[in-house]
Design a protein around this motif. Sequence first.
Motif, short mmCIF file in Angstrom:
data_model
loop_
_atom_site.label_atom_id
_atom_site.label_comp_id
_atom_site.label_asym_id
_atom_site.label_seq_id
_atom_site.Cartn_x
_atom_site.Cartn_y
_atom_site.Cartn_z
N UNK A 272 3.45 -4.40 0.74
CA UNK A 272 3.26 -4.68 -0.69
C UNK A 272 1.88 -4.21 -1.14
N UNK A 273 0.87 -4.46 -0.31
CA UNK A 273 -0.48 -4.03 -0.65
C UNK A 273 -0.62 -2.53 -0.77
N UNK A 274 0.08 -1.80 0.09
CA UNK A 274 0.04 -0.33 0.01
C UNK A 274 0.63 0.15 -1.31
N UNK A 275 1.71 -0.49 -1.76
CA UNK A 275 2.33 -0.09 -3.04
C UNK A 275 1.40 -0.40 -4.21
N UNK A 276 0.77 -1.58 -4.18
CA UNK A 276 -0.15 -1.94 -5.26
C UNK A 276 -1.36 -1.01 -5.28
N UNK A 277 -1.86 -0.66 -4.10
CA UNK A 277 -3.00 0.24 -4.02
C UNK A 277 -2.65 1.62 -4.53
N UNK A 278 -1.48 2.11 -4.17
CA UNK A 278 -1.04 3.42 -4.66
C UNK A 278 -0.97 3.43 -6.19
#
Length: 474
Positions: free
Chosen positions: A318-324
């Motif tokens: 989830x964090x990777x998606x938010x960061x992207x």
Amino acid sequence: MPYLPAGFPDGAWLPDVVVDLGEQFASHSHELSLVGGPVRDLFLGRTSPDLDFTTDATPDQIIAAVSGWADAHWDIGRDFGTIGIRKGDATIEVTTYRAEAYDPASRKPQVQFGDSLAEDLVRRDFTVNAMALRLPSFELVDPHGGVKDLVAQRLRTPSTPEESFSDDPLRMMRAARFASQLGLDVDEGVRDAMTAMASRLEIVSAERVREELVKLICGAHPRAGVDLMVDTGLADVVLPEVPALKRTDDEHRRHKDVYQHSLQVMEQAAELETDDDGPVPGPDFVLRFAALMHDVGKPRTRRFEPGGGVSFRHHDVVGAKLTRKRMQELRFDKDSIKAVTRLVELHMRFYGYGDAGWSDSAVRRYVTDAGDQLERLHRLTRSDVTTRNRKKADRLAHAYDDLEDRISVLAEQEELARIRPHLNGEQIMEILGIPPGPEVGQAYRFLLEHRMEHGPVEPATAEKVLRDWWSAQE
């Protein structure tokens, strides 16, 4: 030859072209002053990479003054009063005295040319940047106490903070950047204005905000810069995922909340950067930003367990998606987005290794999935240990030492950085007697999976493995 004006500390210098340019403008009856960052850096005993000048000459008069002296000039910034000049190895910008102001509904500054150096200095962002050296005499002009503020490590504005930030709201981001780069304490009035006017940053283009953010993260004191952004509300506009961490307990209910943990991870990651000859030369934005953002998925994934604990399952994904998404909105380039999000996505992969150990195939997958981010992933994973429990910290450190040792051994044996299937596409088609098509891709992926699980095999074994798989598909 380098030149150091009298009265400045050793360690900084100016090229002779500064004196030459001052004489060139004086011969055309124009004022010229070295201004802003280069002057500030002289007092700090360091050499600025940029040379910025201001003058009473208009853009046309600037061109006339340097024609025949400069090796080249360009007027891409003419609308803003700036002319670029190249003389030998030096690249110079000369700007007409000016004042900038933002229309409340516009992202672009409205440029107005001024008539005096005093008028130009009062419109600059901070007193430490509102100093000038008249040329060619090197007379210091410091009407707003920039030198005193440097000595006191204080950040103030020449005019009122409200006026300064109304002229250009990006200056609020610069305040946080200077807190990071120079370790300056922001004046209380400046901090209050930043808090009251934070939402005005929304009118500034994403590209300009991004550039300030990168400089902040790469500063000597990035924690101070991020803290200032969060405390004043700037982060709610630029990086809302970060202040959200302050409201999230971690799964162990430790002494630090997730926000403070993330800042510590960023600091520890910066300490693991290498020199220019190492694998991760510092300051490294990708590593530092991944460290700051690595837990931003926790607020979205927080669950209260029956026993009273808190879990954050899949917060890495989830964090990777938010960061992207955030980096895309800030107009980062694709390579930077890919690198940072890959690190955020993989930062939890190591945990469990110390308890259960990994097979060689798991180690190969770790290296392959990390790809060219492996060295950064090593540092991010090590930095993600902030516990005060020394036994636990030592156990994790020893486990990661062991993993790196195994990676080194396998790398020597198998060239992990270039893992490929046992056979290439042409060999697959020849052995199976099939034309190009989806079946070749399926066979390729099967052989890659086999390579991951079993390591390298002889060509004859690879052919048998492929034929057996193909027979099972029929």
